[in-house]
Design a protein around this motif. Structure first.
Motif, PDB file in Angstrom:
ATOM      1  N   ALA A  17      71.324  15.381  31.290  1.00  0.00           N
ATOM      2  CA  ALA A  17      70.634  15.542  32.574  1.00  0.00           C
ATOM      3  C   ALA A  17      71.031  14.487  33.594  1.00  0.00           C
ATOM      4  N   ARG A  18      71.840  13.512  33.189  1.00  0.00           N
ATOM      5  CA  ARG A  18      72.259  12.418  34.078  1.00  0.00           C
ATOM      6  C   ARG A  18      71.048  11.728  34.685  1.00  0.00           C
ATOM      7  N   LEU A  19      70.024  11.537  33.858  1.00  0.00           N
ATOM      8  CA  LEU A  19      68.806  10.860  34.276  1.00  0.00           C
ATOM      9  C   LEU A  19      68.755   9.480  33.619  1.00  0.00           C
ATOM     10  N   PRO A  20      68.565   8.407  34.393  1.00  0.00           N
ATOM     11  CA  PRO A  20      68.413   7.095  33.772  1.00  0.00           C
ATOM     12  C   PRO A  20      67.106   7.003  33.006  1.00  0.00           C
ATOM     13  N   VAL A  21      67.167   6.392  31.826  1.00  0.00           N
ATOM     14  CA  VAL A  21      66.005   6.312  30.937  1.00  0.00           C
ATOM     15  C   VAL A  21      65.810   4.868  30.492  1.00  0.00           C
ATOM     16  N   GLU A  22      64.575   4.418  30.534  1.00  0.00           N
ATOM     17  CA  GLU A  22      64.208   3.111  30.011  1.00  0.00           C
ATOM     18  C   GLU A  22      63.270   3.332  28.830  1.00  0.00           C
ATOM     19  N   VAL A  23      63.557   2.654  27.710  1.00  0.00           N
ATOM     20  CA  VAL A  23      62.737   2.792  26.509  1.00  0.00           C
ATOM     21  C   VAL A  23      62.034   1.465  26.233  1.00  0.00           C
ATOM     22  N   ASP A  24      60.740   1.524  26.016  1.00  0.00           N
ATOM     23  CA  ASP A  24      59.942   0.336  25.735  1.00  0.00           C
ATOM     24  C   ASP A  24      59.144   0.515  24.459  1.00  0.00           C
ATOM     25  N   VAL A  25      58.999  -0.546  23.687  1.00  0.00           N
ATOM     26  CA  VAL A  25      57.961  -0.537  22.670  1.00  0.00           C
ATOM     27  C   VAL A  25      56.640  -0.739  23.401  1.00  0.00           C
ATOM     28  N   ALA A  26      55.642   0.021  23.012  1.00  0.00           N
ATOM     29  CA  ALA A  26      54.401   0.090  23.786  1.00  0.00           C
ATOM     30  C   ALA A  26      53.696  -1.263  23.874  1.00  0.00           C
ATOM     31  N   SER A  27      53.812  -2.074  22.824  1.00  0.00           N
ATOM     32  CA  SER A  27      53.112  -3.357  22.820  1.00  0.00           C
ATOM     33  C   SER A  27      53.664  -4.313  23.872  1.00  0.00           C
ATOM     34  N   GLU A  28      54.922  -4.121  24.281  1.00  0.00           N
ATOM     35  CA  GLU A  28      55.497  -4.921  25.368  1.00  0.00           C
ATOM     36  C   GLU A  28      55.220  -4.277  26.722  1.00  0.00           C
ATOM     37  N   PHE A  29      55.360  -2.978  26.774  1.00  0.00           N
ATOM     38  CA  PHE A  29      55.195  -2.273  28.046  1.00  0.00           C
ATOM     39  C   PHE A  29      53.805  -2.479  28.641  1.00  0.00           C
ATOM     40  N   ARG A  30      52.787  -2.474  27.770  1.00  0.00           N
ATOM     41  CA  ARG A  30      51.409  -2.516  28.261  1.00  0.00           C
ATOM     42  C   ARG A  30      51.089  -3.837  28.947  1.00  0.00           C
ATOM     43  N   TYR A  31      51.847  -4.902  28.626  1.00  0.00           N
ATOM     44  CA  TYR A  31      51.511  -6.212  29.175  1.00  0.00           C
ATOM     45  C   TYR A  31      52.467  -6.691  30.275  1.00  0.00           C
ATOM     46  N   LEU A  53      48.534   4.322  23.692  1.00  0.00           N
ATOM     47  CA  LEU A  53      47.457   4.840  24.523  1.00  0.00           C
ATOM     48  C   LEU A  53      47.232   3.938  25.740  1.00  0.00           C
ATOM     49  N   ALA A  54      47.274   2.637  25.533  1.00  0.00           N
ATOM     50  CA  ALA A  54      47.105   1.715  26.664  1.00  0.00           C
ATOM     51  C   ALA A  54      48.235   1.872  27.674  1.00  0.00           C
ATOM     52  N   ALA A  55      49.460   2.066  27.182  1.00  0.00           N
ATOM     53  CA  ALA A  55      50.589   2.272  28.082  1.00  0.00           C
ATOM     54  C   ALA A  55      50.437   3.573  28.868  1.00  0.00           C
ATOM     55  N   LEU A  56      49.941   4.607  28.198  1.00  0.00           N
ATOM     56  CA  LEU A  56      49.688   5.882  28.874  1.00  0.00           C
ATOM     57  C   LEU A  56      48.683   5.698  30.011  1.00  0.00           C
ATOM     58  N   ARG A  57      47.620   4.987  29.742  1.00  0.00           N
ATOM     59  CA  ARG A  57      46.596   4.785  30.772  1.00  0.00           C
ATOM     60  C   ARG A  57      47.147   4.002  31.954  1.00  0.00           C
ATOM     61  N   TYR A  58      48.017   3.052  31.687  1.00  0.00           N
ATOM     62  CA  TYR A  58      48.662   2.306  32.770  1.00  0.00           C
ATOM     63  C   TYR A  58      49.519   3.243  33.626  1.00  0.00           C
ATOM     64  N   ALA A  59      50.303   4.107  32.958  1.00  0.00           N
ATOM     65  CA  ALA A  59      51.170   5.030  33.690  1.00  0.00           C
ATOM     66  C   ALA A  59      50.351   6.013  34.517  1.00  0.00           C
ATOM     67  N   ASN A  60      49.250   6.493  33.966  1.00  0.00           N
ATOM     68  CA  ASN A  60      48.371   7.382  34.739  1.00  0.00           C
ATOM     69  C   ASN A  60      47.851   6.683  35.985  1.00  0.00           C
ATOM     70  N   ALA A  61      47.473   5.428  35.834  1.00  0.00           N
ATOM     71  CA  ALA A  61      46.941   4.676  36.967  1.00  0.00           C
ATOM     72  C   ALA A  61      48.007   4.429  38.031  1.00  0.00           C
TER      73      ALA A  61
END
Length: 608
Positions: A317-331, A355-363
């Motif tokens: 898809a030629r889309l840039p993607v960033e992958v995070d472990v959730a415990s780092e992403f959330r903070y 789940l915490a990372a999801l809530r951050y992304a929703n916000a």
């Protein structure tokens, strides 16, 4: 996932069939049906939706036959309607089916050319008409099924009854499980011990390629070559709430071996076999052509599924993607552009960090999409969009089938993204779909390496450290292989990109260290061979996982070479996950660890 049950009974069996199907509800389904032999002819009742709808049909129009088959269906080929529900019948035969017939298109064209009229959208109807045509030519039921099975390609479990044959039932399996239940003047067939629990405490599980001929007082099992076979009888007490280990020593072993089936079910949910297109089961609330970046967040094995998906989205898809472990992403309060896509991967759907990372992304106003195995989970409920994996209950703490089902969903989504963004043509999509459709069969082929890997595990168990190497999509699989070995055998292991070998890990290599190299013969194979030569020059013990072409061109001595089936290189991680999992499993067996419940670990991490 489809459920199969069959009964040769001493009294009317319709009610028993329904009760048995209720015990298979945990697999999930969207329609159900039963067929019985009424006198010398076949009758059936089917209904869309839950079993209560089928029960209502049976109250209105009861069935009195003492021989019958039943089915709960996950829609694969064709919509989840009563019209497509099983059993499928002609005047001569009724069939229920779990799995995917890969060559259904060519078989359908062949039968249509002979004048066969198809009345459903399902691949199962191919099996029905193959057997029916053979019966019409004068073949007896056993011979007709035997000949029909030789024409089928794919992963399947099947159950047959025949008009005028009140004391005969035939079953067959290749991939999805099927068990025989023994009774007193009765005989039973079912997808697992849970289904057969009320009727029999003695069962035999069929092996891949087996087919079985049942009467009320006899069981004749044949292997894939048509030779008479004996399968162990197992005493079993299954309750409705239990998830059964079948004839496996551990849940992890069972779940490794279930992958051709459950990945096939997941495939069928996301791919339209008839049109050879990826067709998501939900409408996306965004347009991929408007997405500028994808963020993927997960923990543990699920995060490695995300790393594999990064390659797919960026290539297709030629889309840039960033992958995070959730415990780092959330903070770290990562900046998310409003309207971009955030994907969250979790088997349980309850992982606290994810789940915490999801809530951050929703916000932050991102589009959120969950890839989960439990559609009622918190992550599923709080995500904008849910794509469910159909792995079924995964009991072993070390994830196996959930991982490969996640990969199937993510691969399908990447194809959708590539097509929507104009990066994939119709022809390219069709080629990729063909590759996806082959995955369950190739996984079944990969399982045949188990005996070799079991022997190899005795060498690995003597090691203090193991290194895993891979390039491209095999790099995240190297990370996953190292994690699996650590989780359940407690042997230290590390996964690296093979090109990083010279940047540090090469210092660890000596004649005592096993190095597992995951190297399908793909566009980076020659580069990986160069890294293997560096390992060999320093006395490292190479365990090479590759295909026949790769083995022929490796030109490096190895401790062992595990030959995988030939395949296109787009989706190799789903197949190469099998030997990686088996190596960890059998090493843990040698080490004597608690495979299903390794120390300090839990199945779902719901606290930080």
């Amino acid at each position: 996932m489809c459920g199969i049950v069959g009964i040769l009974g001493r009294r009317p069996v319709a009610e028993q069939l329904v009760e048995s199907l209720k015990r298979l509800e945990y697999r999930g389904y969207d329609s159900a049906g039963v067929a019985t032999l009424e006198g010398d002819h076949l009758e059936r009742r089917r209904a869309e939706g839950k079993l209560k709808n089928l029960e209502a049909r049976l109250r209105d129009r009861p069935l009195k036959g003492s021989s019958g088959i039943g089915h709960t269906r996950w829609a694969t080929h064709g919509k989840p309607t009563e019209h497509n529900a099983h059993p499928h019948t002609t005047e001569r035969v009724a069939v229920v089916h779990n799995g995917i017939i890969e060559n259904f298109r060519e078989l359908r064209e062949e039968l249509e050319a002979k004048g066969t009229v198809f009345r459903t959208e399902t691949d199962t109807e191919i099996v029905l008409h193959l057997v029916d045509e053979l019966l019409a030519r004068g073949n007896k039921p056993v011979e007709a099924v035997k000949l029909a099975l030789s024409r089928l390609r794919g992963a399947f479990a099947l159950g047959f009854i025949f008009a005028g044959e009140d004391d005969l039932m035939i079953g067959a399996c290749n991939g999805p499980p099927l068990a025989v239940g023994y009774g007193d003047g009765e005989m039973f067939l079912g997808s697992d011990a849970i289904a057969l629990g009320p009727f029999s405490d003695t069962i035999s599980y069929l092996e891949d390629g087996d087919w079985v001929v049942l009467t009320r007082n006899s069981v004749a099992i044949f292997d894939k070559d048509g030779r008479a076979a004996q399968r162990d009888k197992i005493k079993h007490a299954a309750s409705t709430s239990q998830v059964d280990k079948a004839n496996y020593r551990h849940f992890m072993a069972k779940e490794i071996h279930e992958q051709p089936e459950v990945v096939g079910h997941t495939l069928a949910r996301y791919v339209d076999m008839a049109s050879e297109r990826v067709s998501l089961p939900v409408k996306l609330p965004f347009e991929f052509r408007e997405i500028q970046r994808i963020t993927i967040t997960a923990c543990g094995t699920a995060s490695y599924a995300g790393y594999v998906a990064k390659y797919w989205f960026e290539r297709m898809a030629r889309l840039p993607v960033e992958v995070d472990v959730a415990s780092e992403f959330r903070y770290r309060e990562a900046p998310l552009r409003k309207g971009d896509l955030a994907i969250f991967i979790s088997q349980s759907g309850e992982t606290a960090d994810t789940l915490a990372a999801l809530r951050y992304a929703n916000a932050e106003g991102a589009h959120t999409l969950a890839v989960v195995n439990v559609p009622t989970s918190t992550i599923a409920r709080e995500s904008e969009t849910v794509l469910q994996t159909l792995a079924g209950p995964e009991i072993g703490v070390a994830s196996t089938k959930a991982f490969t089902c996640q990969l199937m969903v993510l691969a399908s989504l990447a194809v959708v993204a590539g097509k929507a963004r104009g990066e994939l043509s119709d022809e390219e999509e069709t080629k990729l779909v063909h590759g996806l459709v082959e995955v369950p069969r190739l996984m079944a082929d990969a399982l045949t390496t188990e005996l070799q890997i079991e022997k190899l595990a005795h060498r690995i168990a003597k090691s203090r450290d193991v290194l895993y190497l891979g390039r491209g999509t095999s790099f995240p699989l190297a990370l996953e292989g190292a994690l699996k070995l650590k989780e359940i055998s407690y042997i230290h292991a590390e996964g690296y990109a093979a090109g990083e070998l010279k940047h540090g890990p090469i210092a660890l290599i000596d004649e005592t260290m096993p190095i597992v190299v995951i190297a399908p013969h793909d566009s980076v194979f020659e580069k990986t061979v160069s890294n293997m030569q560096e390992v060999a020059a320093r006395g490292g013990n190479i365990i090479l996982m590759t295909d026949a072409k790769g083995a022929a061109e490796a030109t490096v001595d190895s401790l062992a070479t595990i030959i995988m089936p030939d395949m296109a290189d787009a989706f190799t991680p789903m197949i190469y996950a099998i030997p990686v999992q088996l190596l960890a499993y059998h090493t843990a067996i040698v080490m004597g660890t608690d495979v299903d419940q390794p120390r300090n670990l839990a199945k779902s991490v719901t606290v930080e």
